[in-house]
Each structure stands twice: as C-alpha cells, then as structure tokens.
Design a protein around this motif. Structure first.
Motif, PDB file in Angstrom:
ATOM      1  N   VAL B 202       0.840  -1.200   0.000  1.00  0.00           N
ATOM      2  CA  VAL B 202       0.000   0.000   0.000  1.00  0.00           C
ATOM      3  C   VAL B 202       0.875   1.250   0.000  1.00  0.00           C
ATOM      4  N   VAL B 203       1.940   1.230   0.812  1.00  0.00           N
ATOM      5  CA  VAL B 203       2.814   2.407   0.873  1.00  0.00           C
ATOM      6  C   VAL B 203       3.519   2.631  -0.470  1.00  0.00           C
ATOM      7  N   LEU B 204       3.994   1.533  -1.073  1.00  0.00           N
ATOM      8  CA  LEU B 204       4.633   1.672  -2.386  1.00  0.00           C
ATOM      9  C   LEU B 204       3.628   2.200  -3.406  1.00  0.00           C
ATOM     10  N   SER B 205       2.388   1.687  -3.352  1.00  0.00           N
ATOM     11  CA  SER B 205       1.348   2.150  -4.266  1.00  0.00           C
ATOM     12  C   SER B 205       1.083   3.629  -4.059  1.00  0.00           C
ATOM     13  N   LEU B 206       1.036   4.034  -2.785  1.00  0.00           N
ATOM     14  CA  LEU B 206       0.771   5.439  -2.480  1.00  0.00           C
ATOM     15  C   LEU B 206       1.871   6.312  -3.063  1.00  0.00           C
ATOM     16  N   ALA B 207       3.121   5.900  -2.847  1.00  0.00           N
ATOM     17  CA  ALA B 207       4.243   6.679  -3.349  1.00  0.00           C
ATOM     18  C   ALA B 207       4.200   6.770  -4.877  1.00  0.00           C
ATOM     19  N   ARG B 208       3.914   5.623  -5.505  1.00  0.00           N
ATOM     20  CA  ARG B 208       3.856   5.590  -6.969  1.00  0.00           C
ATOM     21  C   ARG B 208       2.699   6.443  -7.473  1.00  0.00           C
ATOM     22  N   SER B 209       1.556   6.383  -6.776  1.00  0.00           N
ATOM     23  CA  SER B 209       0.378   7.124  -7.213  1.00  0.00           C
ATOM     24  C   SER B 209       0.594   8.626  -7.102  1.00  0.00           C
ATOM     25  N   LEU B 210       1.263   9.054  -6.040  1.00  0.00           N
ATOM     26  CA  LEU B 210       1.538  10.484  -5.878  1.00  0.00           C
ATOM     27  C   LEU B 210       2.409  10.996  -7.007  1.00  0.00           C
ATOM     28  N   GLY B 211       3.301  10.130  -7.495  1.00  0.00           N
ATOM     29  CA  GLY B 211       4.309  10.585  -8.436  1.00  0.00           C
ATOM     30  C   GLY B 211       3.975  10.366  -9.901  1.00  0.00           C
ATOM     31  N   GLU B 212       2.828   9.768 -10.211  1.00  0.00           N
ATOM     32  CA  GLU B 212       2.535   9.448 -11.608  1.00  0.00           C
ATOM     33  C   GLU B 212       2.436  10.718 -12.460  1.00  0.00           C
ATOM     34  N   PHE B 213       3.034  10.649 -13.660  1.00  0.00           N
ATOM     35  CA  PHE B 213       3.077  11.848 -14.486  1.00  0.00           C
ATOM     36  C   PHE B 213       2.561  11.587 -15.904  1.00  0.00           C
ATOM     37  N   GLY B 214       3.185  10.659 -16.608  1.00  0.00           N
ATOM     38  CA  GLY B 214       2.931  10.482 -18.048  1.00  0.00           C
ATOM     39  C   GLY B 214       1.484  10.141 -18.372  1.00  0.00           C
ATOM     40  N   ALA B 215       0.976   9.099 -17.738  1.00  0.00           N
ATOM     41  CA  ALA B 215      -0.388   8.651 -18.034  1.00  0.00           C
ATOM     42  C   ALA B 215      -1.385   9.738 -17.659  1.00  0.00           C
ATOM     43  N   VAL B 216      -1.125  10.379 -16.517  1.00  0.00           N
ATOM     44  CA  VAL B 216      -2.041  11.412 -16.032  1.00  0.00           C
ATOM     45  C   VAL B 216      -2.032  12.615 -16.968  1.00  0.00           C
ATOM     46  N   LYS B 217      -0.851  12.927 -17.485  1.00  0.00           N
ATOM     47  CA  LYS B 217      -0.767  14.110 -18.324  1.00  0.00           C
ATOM     48  C   LYS B 217      -1.690  13.970 -19.537  1.00  0.00           C
ATOM     49  N   ILE B 218      -1.736  12.768 -20.125  1.00  0.00           N
ATOM     50  CA  ILE B 218      -2.553  12.591 -21.326  1.00  0.00           C
ATOM     51  C   ILE B 218      -4.040  12.494 -20.993  1.00  0.00           C
ATOM     52  N   ILE B 219      -4.394  11.697 -19.985  1.00  0.00           N
ATOM     53  CA  ILE B 219      -5.813  11.455 -19.725  1.00  0.00           C
ATOM     54  C   ILE B 219      -6.470  12.653 -19.035  1.00  0.00           C
ATOM     55  N   SER B 220      -5.662  13.478 -18.337  1.00  0.00           N
ATOM     56  CA  SER B 220      -6.283  14.563 -17.564  1.00  0.00           C
ATOM     57  C   SER B 220      -6.546  15.791 -18.416  1.00  0.00           C
ATOM     58  N   GLY B 221      -5.800  15.958 -19.514  1.00  0.00           N
ATOM     59  CA  GLY B 221      -5.920  17.163 -20.305  1.00  0.00           C
ATOM     60  C   GLY B 221      -5.187  18.345 -19.677  1.00  0.00           C
ATOM     61  N   ASN B 222      -4.657  18.161 -18.462  1.00  0.00           N
ATOM     62  CA  ASN B 222      -3.832  19.172 -17.807  1.00  0.00           C
ATOM     63  C   ASN B 222      -4.532  20.531 -17.717  1.00  0.00           C
ATOM     64  N   LEU B 223      -5.816  20.542 -17.304  1.00  0.00           N
ATOM     65  CA  LEU B 223      -6.556  21.799 -17.178  1.00  0.00           C
ATOM     66  C   LEU B 223      -6.199  22.444 -15.844  1.00  0.00           C
ATOM     67  N   ILE B 224      -5.587  23.640 -15.933  1.00  0.00           N
ATOM     68  CA  ILE B 224      -5.062  24.296 -14.734  1.00  0.00           C
ATOM     69  C   ILE B 224      -6.175  24.538 -13.711  1.00  0.00           C
ATOM     70  N   GLY B 225      -5.929  24.142 -12.477  1.00  0.00           N
ATOM     71  CA  GLY B 225      -6.901  24.375 -11.404  1.00  0.00           C
ATOM     72  C   GLY B 225      -8.023  23.358 -11.407  1.00  0.00           C
ATOM     73  N   GLN B 226      -8.121  22.495 -12.441  1.00  0.00           N
ATOM     74  CA  GLN B 226      -9.210  21.508 -12.465  1.00  0.00           C
ATOM     75  C   GLN B 226      -8.682  20.076 -12.493  1.00  0.00           C
ATOM     76  N   THR B 227      -7.917  19.744 -13.545  1.00  0.00           N
ATOM     77  CA  THR B 227      -7.439  18.359 -13.646  1.00  0.00           C
ATOM     78  C   THR B 227      -5.920  18.309 -13.609  1.00  0.00           C
ATOM     79  N   GLN B 228      -5.309  19.371 -13.098  1.00  0.00           N
ATOM     80  CA  GLN B 228      -3.851  19.376 -13.042  1.00  0.00           C
ATOM     81  C   GLN B 228      -3.394  18.822 -11.693  1.00  0.00           C
ATOM     82  N   THR B 229      -2.629  17.742 -11.757  1.00  0.00           N
ATOM     83  CA  THR B 229      -2.137  17.144 -10.499  1.00  0.00           C
ATOM     84  C   THR B 229      -0.802  17.785 -10.123  1.00  0.00           C
ATOM     85  N   ALA B 230      -0.287  17.431  -8.956  1.00  0.00           N
ATOM     86  CA  ALA B 230       0.922  18.068  -8.432  1.00  0.00           C
ATOM     87  C   ALA B 230       2.115  17.890  -9.356  1.00  0.00           C
TER      88      ALA B 230
END
Lengths: 323, 276
Positions: B202-230
């Motif tokens: 669970v801890v490894l999953s949490l760490a990995r989930s916090l840090g995900e970038f590539g997949a999120v960038k495409i599926i989120s659309g990177n909308l500032i203030g709405q779907t932009q993750t850290a």
C-alpha cells in the motif's frame, strides 16, 4: 457407528490415490492408518475431514452422511504434521479459535481453554506465541485446539512426523494416555510401524490406494494376510521358499531336519541382540538368511562366526507364508 | 530469514561498501538533497509562495484524492487477484500473472493514450455512452484515478503473492476444520499473515500514485486548477520560470512518500527468526 467409508476413490490426474476403498472404523477406538509414503493414507484422512473431495464413494461420520458437506460443518478435529499453528495468535487464542467461531460465551470459552491447556500441560505457556514453543509443545497445542470443538472424530495426519525420535516417543505414550481419558474416536496416519503397533487399538494397512489388511496389532503381526503386510510390519527374511521373521528361526550347530544349512558368514552384535547371516549351501537358495537371537542364546548354543548351522522355522511361528 | 553474519573487515569488503555508497549517493541522495536545498534557498519563502498559489493547492488536493482512490482500489483488487493467483488453479493463471506485470513494463504515456482511446468523450469506445449517462471519465477525476490505479496495480500484488505462497494453506485448512467459513478464515487467518506485506504494498502504491506523471498528463488534459495534479504543476511551474514553486511542490511530494516509507519501516516488527 464411528466412521463408515464406502467405495471411496480418488485420482490426481493419472495417479490413483485411492481405489474403491471401503472401511469401517468403530466408535471410541484409536485406529492407525499405516502404509508407505504415497500409499493414499493421508488422502483418505483428508477426505474424511472434508479437506479433499472424493471422486466417488461415501463417508458417514457417526451416522451422518458427509458427502458434499464442507470441512467447516463436519465437526471434525484435524491435527497436521507441521502443526498449522496460527502464528499471530497466542497459545490460548489458538485453542479458543473454534469456540470463538461458534460464538460461545466468553466465560465458557475461558473455562474450556484452561481445562484443555491443563490437559496438554501448556498452562504456563498460555500467553506465548507458537514461535516461542518447541515442536512437541506446538503439536500439543494443535491437539488441544482440535479437541476444543468437541469433535465427533479426531484425525491426526502424521502427527509426530516432524519431531525428533525422543519427543516422538514421549508424545506417542502421551497420546495413548490422552485417548484413554477422552475416548473420542481417533484416527491417525503414520508410516512408522512401531508407532502404529504400540499406540493403536486397531491397524489399517494401506498400500497403492488399497486396503491390505485390517486388524489388531497382534493379528497383523502374527497373521499377516499378504507378503506386503508381513514385510511392512517388521523385518523378514527368506528361509527356503518362505518368508519368515528372523527371530522365528531355530538355529542349531548339529545336523537336524532343516530347511537350509550353511556357514555363518556374518556376525553383528547390537546390544543384547546378535544378528547373523547364514549363506545356504543349497544352490537353489543362494541368498543369505538373516537370523536374530539373543546374546545369551547364542552363547548357550555355542555359536561362533564360520560355524556350519542348520536352520528351520520355530514351532508355533505363524508368520510364515509362501514367498 | 537467514541471519546475516558480520562480514570480516578485509580490503575487499571496504571496496564493495564504498562502491555501493558512492553509487547510492550519486544516483539518489545527492540529487534529492539538491531539491531540498533549492526549496529552502530563500528560507521558507518558496514554500509559502507555493502554498498560497491556488493552482498549486488545487493540484495538491487533487493528487491526494486521486492517490487515495487509486490505493483503495488497488488494495481491494490487489488482494483479490493475489488470492486468485496463489490459491486457485485455473486456465489462464499464467497469462493473468504476466498481465499483472504489464503496467510495470508499458510506458505510462501509452497507458494514458490507451485509456483516452477507450474512454474519450467524443470518439472513445465507451466514452460517448458513459458521457450520455452523465459520467465523464477522460479529462476528469475518474480518468486520472484509472490511469493512476493502472500504473500502480502490480505493487500490492507483487508484495502479497510471495508471502501468501510462503504461509501456505495449512493454517487456512486448520481454520476451516475448526468451523470457520470462507470470510472468517480470510479475515482472522489469511489477512493477519499477509498484513505487513499488504501495508508495504500500500505504501509503495501510495508513493507511486503520488508521483505518476505520463499517463495522467494525457488522460487529464492538464486543465489548470481543475485536472492538473501536483506532478503536472511541477513541470508547468518549472517551464514558466517559477522554479521556486516547482522545487517546493517537488519537495512536498517527496516528503509524503518518504514519510510513509519511514513510518512503515519503524512500525514493521523485526522478522521472527523462528517463524514456523
């Protein structure tokens, strides 16, 4: 009553573990399933417990048909070779497990656990974890845990197989005394014939998925139904064209009506016993014959290595069948 | 566990130890330390600037929400799939086992693209139907959760499976013979024996989930203030010459992950040398 097994068969792929086995185990007795490894005895025990399902056949426990009844509803106590202790629970919690599952009142659970820990001499270890116990203590805990649910039958799968020889012997005597106290129908699996002969009221010899013979220890030792039973229950040797136990051979230095004769070619002294090998002069039976006698008998008969001796079965030796 | 013997103090032992230390320092410790140093370059200013920027706080909040959902989903399905893989024989078991590792080997960018093709709102396979039902997946939180759960999928399973295999089935069989049903056996016997593997997964999953970038960038659309993750904020701030905020956000992301690992390491009991 007791356990009625009718026409049970079990295959694992091409391997036939049990082939149409029928057996009746009487109530209140201590029965041993004895046989070589891979002979099917553990499989039969696991089928009775519901941990394995049979391909065919029926198992009736104390008058209740258990076909299709899952293990947790059979009220069968099961003890595993490697203890299967619940590692994260204390000894007391392990023993209480079955009662807590049955949602018995707390006071009753505590009283029962105390009583059982007393019975298996583990009272002072109640709050230890299984990893802090020796093998023998763990197995006694497993036995108390199985007895806690007041099972209709108690099944033990090679219960002493993982213990060293001394502890094994102690636990064996202890199991016998325990059974005389609790009187629950008990079946245990073993490949150790000495253990079976010493502890059990009756023996069931199983080999190659079939029952070879059922009987009391005396019956089986003295009147084996087959060469397999004869040789599995103790040492045997070939005298002429017969199988016989080495201590049932009469040996003499003087010419007598004998089955074979020849020189003593090997002489081994083990404690109070003398083990001899006699190589027959008769070319039809060239294999050496083993003879066992006590040291004092050997002295009284004036035997020495190299002596020419005459051998015949002792009168009253029943354990003789055609080879 | 085999007990470790103290290595004799030979020259070879010192060389090996130095090599490992240098390797870890150059690859992990030094670069990570630089991020920390740059974060605190001007005292706490970078942190306060970042935390008062609504874009950053919104992104941090979204990241936490997404990570928690992804971890919950992966814990439930991870334990389920592990039980299936270890305790059951079925056709296709090996295929399933291999599939579980797929998220480790496929680039997250490909994962994002694949999810977009399946769940995209205008021309995805399921997207238009689901959007008709009022459920937007791509360019919204559900899509980000799915992408994150996908990439972190193997972590719980790869921790739990070996432990399940090692504890074997005897304790479970004993519980059954004592009258416990399937759920009782799982809760009272199986779960406690895999507890620490599960927590670590669970801890490894949490760490990995916090840090995900590539997949999120495409599926989120990177909308500032709405779907932009850290992680997306870090990239954007860095490119917009707001390095201070980028370092501060990176520092916070790393801090949560490291804290989780430290807590588990401290809590985890010493391995029992005689566990059987």
């Amino acid at each position: 009553m007791g356990i009625e097994i009718t026409g049970v068969s079990k295959r694992f792929g091409d391997f036939v573990a049990l082939d149409d086995v029928s057996l009746s185990i009487p109530s209140g007795q201590l029965t041993a399933l004895l046989g070589p490894s891979g002979g099917g005895k553990s499989t039969l025990l696991r089928i009775v417990a519901g941990l394995e399902s049979s391909d065919e056949g029926q198992v009736v426990i104390e008058g209740r048909d258990t076909t299709g009844v899952p293990a947790q509803k059979r009220n069968v106590g099961f003890v595993f070779q490697h203890y299967a202790a619940f590692k994260h629970m204390t000894v007391a919690k392990n023993v209480a497990f079955g009662l807590e599952i049955r949602k018995r009142p707390k006071a009753e659970v505590k009283a029962k656990v105390d009583e059982l820990l007393e019975l298996v001499h583990l009272t002072q270890f109640a709050h230890r974890l299984p990893s802090q116990l020796s093998g023998g203590q763990r197995q006694r805990m497993a036995l108390a845990r199985a007895l806690a649910i007041e099972p209709s039958v108690l099944l033990l799968d090679e219960p002493f197989g993982a213990l060293d020889a001394k502890v094994r012997k102690e636990l064996r005597d202890w199991l016998r005394r325990l059974h005389d106290e609790v009187h629950v129908t008990t079946v245990f699996v073993t490949h150790d014939q000495e253990e079976a002969l010493e502890v059990a009221d009756s023996l069931v010899v199983i080999n190659d998925g079939r029952i070879e013979q059922v009987g009391t220890p005396d019956d089986l030792y003295d009147k084996p139904a087959s060469d397999f039973v004869l040789s599995f229950l103790g040492p045997v040797t070939t005298l002429g064209d017969r199988l016989i136990r080495p201590h049932d051979i009469e040996i003499s230095r003087y010419e007598q009506a004998a089955v074979v004769d020849g020189p003593i070619t090997r002489w081994t002294r083990v404690g109070f016993e003398v083990r001899l090998e006699v190589t027959p002069t008769d070319p039809r039976h060239p294999d050496p014959v083993q003879v066992v006698l006590t040291r004092s008998d050997a002295t009284a008969l004036g035997l020495h290595p190299g002596d020419h001796v005459w051998l015949r079965p002792q009168p009253g030796a029943d354990a003789v069948v055609h080879a | 566990m085999a007990s470790r013997t103290r290595a004799p103090r030979t020259a070879g032992a010192y060389v090996r130890r130095t090599l490992v230390a240098v390797y870890l320092f150059m690859l992990v410790v030094w670069p990570a330390a630089l991020v920390v140093r740059h974060t605190f370059d001007g005292g706490l200013e970078n942190l306060t600037t970042a935390l008062s920027d609504p874009v950053v706080t919104a992104a941090l909040r979204l990241t936490v929400v997404v990570a928690v959902w992804a971890v919950v989903i992966n814990t439930v399905f991870g334990v389920g799939i592990s039980m299936l893989l270890v305790r059951h024989e079925f056709r296709g078991r090996r295929v399933l086992s291999a599939l579980v590792d797929l998220p480790l080997s496929v680039s997250p960018v490909v994962v994002g693209l694949a999810l977009l093709l399946a769940y995209g709102g205008t021309n995805g396979v399921f997207g238009p139907t689901l959007e008709g039902l009022g459920l937007q997946i791509a360019f919204a939180t559900p899509g980000i959760v799915m992408a994150t759960a996908f990439v972190a999928l193997p972590l719980v399973i790869r921790e739990v499976v070996p432990v399940l295999e090692e504890v074997g089935t005897e304790q479970e069989q004993a519980a059954r013979s004592l009258g416990a049903g399937g759920w009782q056996t799982f809760r009272r016997i199986t779960l406690p024996s895999i507890k620490w593997a599960l927590v670590y997964g669970v801890v490894l999953s949490l760490a990995r989930s916090l840090g995900e970038f590539g997949a999120v960038k495409i599926i989120s659309g990177n909308l500032i203030g709405q779907t932009q993750t850290a992680t997306l904020v870090v990239e954007q701030k860095y490119q917009d010459f707001e390095q201070g905020s980028a370092y501060a956000t990176s520092f916070l992301l790393a801090l949560i992950a490291v804290a989780a690992l430290v807590v588990v390491t401290v809590l985890r009991p010493k391995e029992d040398p005689d566990g059987d």
